[in-house]
Scaffold this motif. Sequence first.
Motif, PDB file in Angstrom:
ATOM      1  N   ALA A  35    -141.930 -24.225  61.466  1.00  0.00           N
ATOM      2  CA  ALA A  35    -141.004 -23.420  63.319  1.00  0.00           C
ATOM      3  C   ALA A  35    -140.354 -24.179  64.398  1.00  0.00           C
ATOM      4  O   ALA A  35    -139.055 -24.005  63.884  1.00  0.00           O
ATOM      5  N   LEU A  36    -140.643 -25.271  64.743  1.00  0.00           N
ATOM      6  CA  LEU A  36    -139.852 -26.099  65.647  1.00  0.00           C
ATOM      7  C   LEU A  36    -138.685 -27.083  64.223  1.00  0.00           C
ATOM      8  O   LEU A  36    -138.024 -27.273  65.521  1.00  0.00           O
ATOM      9  N   LYS A  37    -139.042 -27.461  63.298  1.00  0.00           N
ATOM     10  CA  LYS A  37    -137.632 -28.597  62.525  1.00  0.00           C
ATOM     11  C   LYS A  37    -136.454 -27.581  62.703  1.00  0.00           C
ATOM     12  O   LYS A  37    -135.554 -27.978  62.757  1.00  0.00           O
ATOM     13  N   ASN A  38    -136.636 -26.404  62.912  1.00  0.00           N
ATOM     14  CA  ASN A  38    -135.320 -25.134  62.910  1.00  0.00           C
ATOM     15  C   ASN A  38    -135.100 -26.014  64.141  1.00  0.00           C
ATOM     16  O   ASN A  38    -133.165 -26.073  64.086  1.00  0.00           O
ATOM     17  N   VAL A  39    -135.501 -25.912  65.294  1.00  0.00           N
ATOM     18  CA  VAL A  39    -134.670 -26.284  66.583  1.00  0.00           C
ATOM     19  C   VAL A  39    -134.922 -27.400  66.514  1.00  0.00           C
ATOM     20  O   VAL A  39    -133.320 -27.500  67.048  1.00  0.00           O
ATOM     21  N   ILE A  40    -135.052 -28.401  65.578  1.00  0.00           N
ATOM     22  CA  ILE A  40    -134.181 -29.934  66.213  1.00  0.00           C
ATOM     23  C   ILE A  40    -133.287 -29.875  65.359  1.00  0.00           C
ATOM     24  O   ILE A  40    -132.434 -30.675  64.945  1.00  0.00           O
ATOM     25  N   ALA A  41    -132.887 -28.473  63.869  1.00  0.00           N
ATOM     26  CA  ALA A  41    -132.416 -28.862  63.060  1.00  0.00           C
ATOM     27  C   ALA A  41    -130.027 -28.710  63.950  1.00  0.00           C
ATOM     28  O   ALA A  41    -130.174 -29.115  63.525  1.00  0.00           O
ATOM     29  N   ILE A  42    -130.956 -27.179  64.519  1.00  0.00           N
ATOM     30  CA  ILE A  42    -129.880 -27.273  65.090  1.00  0.00           C
ATOM     31  C   ILE A  42    -129.735 -28.614  65.996  1.00  0.00           C
ATOM     32  O   ILE A  42    -128.084 -28.849  66.338  1.00  0.00           O
ATOM     33  N   ALA A  43    -130.743 -28.633  66.929  1.00  0.00           N
ATOM     34  CA  ALA A  43    -129.898 -29.745  67.538  1.00  0.00           C
ATOM     35  C   ALA A  43    -129.287 -31.239  66.579  1.00  0.00           C
ATOM     36  O   ALA A  43    -128.057 -31.900  66.855  1.00  0.00           O
ATOM     37  N   ALA A  44    -129.681 -31.452  65.332  1.00  0.00           N
ATOM     38  CA  ALA A  44    -128.910 -32.418  64.451  1.00  0.00           C
ATOM     39  C   ALA A  44    -127.296 -32.405  64.308  1.00  0.00           C
ATOM     40  O   ALA A  44    -127.120 -32.533  63.876  1.00  0.00           O
ATOM     41  N   GLY A  45    -127.808 -30.221  64.126  1.00  0.00           N
ATOM     42  CA  GLY A  45    -126.047 -30.258  64.229  1.00  0.00           C
ATOM     43  C   GLY A  45    -124.693 -30.284  64.899  1.00  0.00           C
ATOM     44  O   GLY A  45    -123.972 -30.655  64.662  1.00  0.00           O
ATOM     45  N   VAL A  46    -125.721 -29.944  65.765  1.00  0.00           N
ATOM     46  CA  VAL A  46    -124.950 -31.008  67.005  1.00  0.00           C
ATOM     47  C   VAL A  46    -124.593 -31.645  67.354  1.00  0.00           C
ATOM     48  O   VAL A  46    -123.082 -31.844  67.537  1.00  0.00           O
ATOM     49  N   ALA A  47    -125.348 -32.927  67.304  1.00  0.00           N
ATOM     50  CA  ALA A  47    -125.407 -34.119  66.788  1.00  0.00           C
ATOM     51  C   ALA A  47    -124.047 -34.640  66.025  1.00  0.00           C
ATOM     52  O   ALA A  47    -123.043 -35.579  66.683  1.00  0.00           O
ATOM     53  N   ASP A  48    -124.088 -33.954  64.513  1.00  0.00           N
ATOM     54  CA  ASP A  48    -123.018 -34.018  63.758  1.00  0.00           C
ATOM     55  C   ASP A  48    -121.775 -33.397  64.162  1.00  0.00           C
ATOM     56  O   ASP A  48    -120.723 -34.327  63.886  1.00  0.00           O
ATOM     57  N   GLY A  49    -122.233 -32.654  64.482  1.00  0.00           N
ATOM     58  CA  GLY A  49    -120.641 -31.942  64.625  1.00  0.00           C
ATOM     59  C   GLY A  49    -119.728 -32.767  65.985  1.00  0.00           C
ATOM     60  O   GLY A  49    -118.967 -32.834  66.471  1.00  0.00           O
ATOM     61  N   LEU A  50    -120.119 -33.100  67.210  1.00  0.00           N
ATOM     62  CA  LEU A  50    -119.875 -34.321  68.062  1.00  0.00           C
ATOM     63  C   LEU A  50    -119.774 -35.708  67.718  1.00  0.00           C
ATOM     64  O   LEU A  50    -119.323 -36.503  68.217  1.00  0.00           O
ATOM     65  N   GLY A  51    -119.391 -35.836  65.921  1.00  0.00           N
ATOM     66  CA  GLY A  51    -119.794 -37.540  65.134  1.00  0.00           C
ATOM     67  C   GLY A  51    -120.496 -38.239  66.545  1.00  0.00           C
ATOM     68  O   GLY A  51    -120.406 -38.982  66.619  1.00  0.00           O
ATOM     69  N   CYS A  52    -122.229 -38.111  66.472  1.00  0.00           N
ATOM     70  CA  CYS A  52    -123.025 -39.482  67.699  1.00  0.00           C
ATOM     71  C   CYS A  52    -123.084 -39.697  66.169  1.00  0.00           C
ATOM     72  O   CYS A  52    -123.379 -41.432  66.895  1.00  0.00           O
ATOM     73  N   GLY A  53    -123.091 -40.469  64.850  1.00  0.00           N
ATOM     74  CA  GLY A  53    -123.515 -40.945  63.582  1.00  0.00           C
ATOM     75  C   GLY A  53    -125.123 -40.667  63.328  1.00  0.00           C
ATOM     76  O   GLY A  53    -125.744 -40.137  63.910  1.00  0.00           O
ATOM     77  N   LEU A  54    -125.252 -41.591  62.466  1.00  0.00           N
ATOM     78  CA  LEU A  54    -126.994 -41.998  62.251  1.00  0.00           C
ATOM     79  C   LEU A  54    -127.624 -41.779  62.655  1.00  0.00           C
ATOM     80  O   LEU A  54    -128.639 -41.175  62.990  1.00  0.00           O
ATOM     81  N   ASN A  55    -127.708 -42.890  63.792  1.00  0.00           N
ATOM     82  CA  ASN A  55    -127.972 -44.322  64.336  1.00  0.00           C
ATOM     83  C   ASN A  55    -129.326 -42.371  64.892  1.00  0.00           C
ATOM     84  O   ASN A  55    -129.805 -42.038  65.577  1.00  0.00           O
ATOM     85  N   ALA A  56    -127.714 -41.341  66.562  1.00  0.00           N
ATOM     86  CA  ALA A  56    -128.294 -40.501  67.054  1.00  0.00           C
ATOM     87  C   ALA A  56    -129.557 -39.415  65.715  1.00  0.00           C
ATOM     88  O   ALA A  56    -130.056 -38.353  66.632  1.00  0.00           O
TER      89      ALA A  56
END
Length: 333
Positions: A188-209
């Motif tokens: 269940a919770l991996k989907n919540v973190i996936a949304i966060a990862a998508g936001v970070a990727d969309g903002l160009g935060c990088g692979l470290n983030a």
Amino acid sequence: MQLAVLGAGAWGTALAIAMARRHRVRLWCRDPAQAQQITHERCNRRYLPEVPLPEDVAVTADFPEALAGADLALIVTPLAGLGATVAALARERPNLPFLWACKGIDPERLALPHRIVTEAWPETLLPPRAGVLTGPSFALEVARNLPTALVLAAADAHWAKHWVEQLHQPRLRLYAHDDVVGAEVGGALKNVIAIAAGVADGLGCGLNARAALITRGLAEIARLARALGGRDETLMGLAGMGDLILTTTGQLSRNRRVGLMRATGKPLAEILTELGHVAEGVPTTRAAVALARRHGIEMPIAEAVHRLLFEPDLAAEAVVEALLARDPKFERP
């Protein structure tokens, strides 16, 4: 052996295709028009058009027909349909063992799938012989027979091991487990973190983030799992870390796509309309944050996703900056 796959979304269709390589399968569609379309065209045009359905997979909208002669049922509805499907199964075939393969937390009752199953099952009957099927798996890859590993968890470890032996395939490897809560919380919770990862990727935060989000996200998942009765080691396996890595990095992840689109400033309603599929991470975010507050658990990434999803006037950049501005901590899981 004959299987009844209950639910003809992408995941249900993929499991029907995969299980048909070893067993006889009936696929149940709630919508008669969909059942007719799949039967005539031999593909699920709406949810999984890329892979044809084998000719020996029977498709029906008749629930009793789907269950007739079955040795095992796989419930592959969205989480919102799990309770009603379990209740119907109890009426029609109360002695039939079953697995559920839906992920999430009910946002109204704050209930994991196993609790939904328990509440839907009539008290007048013996407890069901049942478990959860979960793990890192994109439907399209499973349907295409690409190598995949899943977890089958049940309170009765011997029961889980029996069904692993029955369903295991070289390219669909199954592992038995007895931590149902840990497996469900991870899924269940991996989907919540996936949304966060998508936001970070969309903002160009990088692979470290991205790496930081995955790691600290896993810590948040483990905290909630412990509070609900799950075990830490479960989250280090397929149902936890495995599913989290796939969903936060894979191009086929619907929940990651939600984050990518939210990073562009799109409101949630528009995102879900454009997506066209269920994104369980959205209602799960609301439920996870409510559970964290109830149990006094710190889950800053889940809180940030909650703000992004349900406070539409907030800019994604502002939420990310607020998350990054938190005080330094001693690293603990």
